[in-house]
Design a protein around this motif. Structure first.
Motif, short mmCIF file in Angstrom:
data_model
loop_
_atom_site.label_atom_id
_atom_site.label_comp_id
_atom_site.label_asym_id
_atom_site.label_seq_id
_atom_site.Cartn_x
_atom_site.Cartn_y
_atom_site.Cartn_z
N ALA A 106 1.08 -0.89 0.46
CA ALA A 106 -0.37 -0.24 -0.18
C ALA A 106 1.32 1.76 -0.04
O ALA A 106 2.05 1.34 0.64
CB ALA A 106 -1.27 0.22 1.28
N VAL A 107 0.27 2.48 -0.62
CA VAL A 107 1.10 3.45 -0.39
C VAL A 107 0.15 4.65 -0.04
O VAL A 107 -0.97 4.87 -0.30
CB VAL A 107 1.43 4.62 -1.94
N ASP A 108 1.06 5.01 0.65
CA ASP A 108 0.12 6.40 1.95
C ASP A 108 0.99 8.01 1.64
O ASP A 108 2.33 7.74 2.13
CB ASP A 108 0.16 5.90 3.00
N ILE A 109 0.05 8.69 0.99
CA ILE A 109 1.16 9.92 1.20
C ILE A 109 0.21 11.33 1.82
O ILE A 109 -0.59 11.04 1.44
CB ILE A 109 0.60 10.43 -0.51
N ALA A 110 1.07 12.22 2.09
CA ALA A 110 0.53 13.01 3.65
C ALA A 110 1.13 14.14 2.68
O ALA A 110 2.23 14.33 2.44
CB ALA A 110 1.20 12.58 4.18
N CYS A 111 0.57 15.07 2.67
CA CYS A 111 0.43 16.42 2.45
C CYS A 111 0.21 17.38 3.09
O CYS A 111 -1.18 18.08 2.55
CB CYS A 111 -0.77 16.46 0.47
N PRO A 112 1.14 17.76 3.72
CA PRO A 112 0.88 18.95 4.70
C PRO A 112 0.98 20.29 4.54
O PRO A 112 2.12 20.86 5.04
CB PRO A 112 1.68 18.15 5.71
N TRP A 113 0.46 20.91 3.64
CA TRP A 113 0.65 21.86 2.47
C TRP A 113 -0.41 23.02 2.54
O TRP A 113 -1.50 22.35 2.83
CB TRP A 113 1.09 21.81 1.74
N HIS A 114 -0.05 24.25 2.41
CA HIS A 114 -1.29 24.87 2.68
C HIS A 114 -2.52 25.14 1.70
O HIS A 114 -1.87 24.68 0.57
CB HIS A 114 -0.40 26.66 2.25
N PRO A 115 -2.72 25.72 1.48
CA PRO A 115 -3.75 25.63 -0.21
C PRO A 115 -3.15 26.09 -0.89
O PRO A 115 -2.47 27.18 -0.83
CB PRO A 115 -5.06 27.04 0.59
N PRO A 116 -3.76 26.10 -1.68
CA PRO A 116 -2.26 26.51 -2.95
C PRO A 116 -2.30 28.35 -3.34
O PRO A 116 -3.31 28.50 -3.23
CB PRO A 116 -2.81 25.46 -4.44
N ARG A 117 -1.05 28.96 -3.28
CA ARG A 117 -1.01 30.20 -4.52
C ARG A 117 -0.64 29.97 -6.24
O ARG A 117 -0.44 29.02 -5.83
CB ARG A 117 0.02 30.86 -3.62
N PRO A 118 -1.10 30.64 -6.40
CA PRO A 118 -0.70 30.86 -7.65
C PRO A 118 0.11 30.75 -8.50
O PRO A 118 1.60 30.59 -7.33
CB PRO A 118 -0.91 32.46 -8.97
N GLY A 119 0.55 29.04 -8.98
CA GLY A 119 1.63 28.80 -9.13
C GLY A 119 2.53 27.88 -8.59
O GLY A 119 3.17 26.87 -8.79
N ASP A 120 1.68 27.09 -7.38
CA ASP A 120 1.96 25.56 -6.96
C ASP A 120 1.04 24.80 -7.24
O ASP A 120 1.83 23.81 -6.95
CB ASP A 120 0.35 25.93 -5.55
N ASP A 121 -0.09 24.88 -8.03
CA ASP A 121 -0.21 23.63 -8.72
C ASP A 121 0.32 22.60 -9.82
O ASP A 121 0.10 21.61 -9.24
CB ASP A 121 -1.67 24.05 -9.24
N ASP A 122 1.28 23.15 -10.35
CA ASP A 122 2.09 22.88 -10.85
C ASP A 122 3.08 21.73 -10.74
O ASP A 122 3.15 20.12 -10.95
CB ASP A 122 2.97 23.69 -12.43
N VAL A 123 3.83 22.45 -9.90
CA VAL A 123 4.84 21.07 -8.82
C VAL A 123 4.50 19.94 -8.08
O VAL A 123 4.39 19.40 -7.83
CB VAL A 123 5.75 22.38 -7.71
N ARG A 124 3.09 20.57 -7.10
CA ARG A 124 2.59 19.82 -6.48
C ARG A 124 1.33 18.96 -7.29
O ARG A 124 1.93 17.40 -7.21
CB ARG A 124 0.97 20.41 -5.75
N ALA A 125 1.19 18.96 -8.52
CA ALA A 125 0.42 17.84 -9.99
C ALA A 125 1.70 17.18 -9.54
O ALA A 125 1.35 15.80 -10.09
CB ALA A 125 -0.60 18.61 -10.67
N ARG A 126 2.72 17.87 -10.51
CA ARG A 126 3.72 16.64 -10.80
C ARG A 126 4.36 15.62 -10.29
O ARG A 126 4.41 14.40 -10.43
CB ARG A 126 5.50 17.69 -12.07
N LEU A 127 4.33 16.05 -8.68
CA LEU A 127 4.79 15.29 -7.74
C LEU A 127 3.44 14.10 -6.96
O LEU A 127 4.25 13.08 -6.91
CB LEU A 127 4.83 16.44 -6.36
N LEU A 128 2.52 15.08 -6.77
CA LEU A 128 1.43 13.70 -7.00
C LEU A 128 1.69 12.71 -7.79
O LEU A 128 1.50 10.83 -7.58
CB LEU A 128 0.17 13.92 -6.42
#
Length: 248
Positions: free
Chosen positions: A220-242
């Motif tokens: 099983a894989v468990d991904i924890a994302c303790p980050w703040h709500p996204p700001r402009p420009g955050d979505d791309d790097v977060r999406a690539r990481l996930l």
């Protein structure tokens, strides 16, 4: 691929935009909380997660679970155990997560899950989920570099394996792979709640996760994302990481 999304940080519901998931079937777990303390509320939320993980493992699948904090790992491991799989845990995290209610100076319960997996205070959460404690030498802590004194003292006398991302000492048998995204150096991943510098790059973490998966032993894989709500420009790097962490 099916992704089980638990869009919470502990018992706080997070907006959907917090989790830019890749294209997949997504099962979202949410519920009304019962009366009681935070452990009672979390246990109620996590019980269906453990049941979902158990069902997927029993069906021959490798569950992928995404949430806003590390405590959910206890439900993931409990679900794997319910399915009859005796798994060890590989824990990517910039922090130790081996605090107890007695040692934590902040009282932040998100700093306690790995210690609870090892058997500390089972009445708080583990026993409610039916989680059996894991022997210390079957826990691998990867690139934990921000430790409070009590955590450093515990780890120094424990049998928990500690490794950098480029040289992971895996135990034998099945594995639960837990990745707190803050293991990535803060310079490579914006908006973390608890950023830590001096760590591995985005690419180094992804490569290490792929090596663990390549063993064919991840249950099983468990991904924890303790980050703040996204700001402009955050979505791309977060999406690539996930996308990279969740890739088969």
């Amino acid at each position: 691929m099916t992704i089980t999304l638990v869009p919470y940080h502990q018992d706080e519901r997070l907006p959907g935009a917090t989790f830019p998931l890749p294209e997949a079937e997504v099962v979202t777990v949410a519920r009304e909380f019962p009366e009681g303390d935070v452990w009672t509320r979390i246990a109620a939320l996590y019980e269906p997660v453990a049941a979902e993980v158990a069902a997927q493992v029993a069906d021959g699948k490798v569950p992928s679970v995404v949430s806003g904090d590390c405590l959910l790992s206890e439900a993931v491991l409990a679900g794997v155990q319910r399915a009859g799989v005796d798994a060890s845990i590989v824990w990517f995290d910039a922090h130790g997560d081996v605090q107890t209610p007695e040692t934590s100076t902040s009282g932040y319960i998100g700093g306690m899950p790995l210690r609870q997996i090892l058997g500390d205070h089972p009445e708080l959460l583990a026993s409610r989920l039916g989680l059996r404690p894991l022997p210390e030498d079957r826990a691998v802590l990867v690139d934990a570099r921000d430790l409070d004194p009590a955590e450093a003292e515990f780890l120094a006398s424990s049998r928990v394996r500690r490794c950098p991302v480029d040289d992971i000492d895996l135990p034998d048998g099945p594995l639960v792979l837990h990745v707190d995204v803050d293991v990535v150096d803060e310079a490579d991943l914006p908006g973390l709640k608890f950023p830590v510098g001096g760590g591995p790059s985005f690419d180094a973490v992804v490569a290490a996760v792929r090596r663990v998966k390549a063993t064919g032993r991840v249950a099983a894989v468990d991904i924890a994302c303790p980050w703040h709500p996204p700001r402009p420009g955050d979505d791309d790097v977060r999406a690539r990481l996930l996308a990279a962490l969740l890739a088969p």
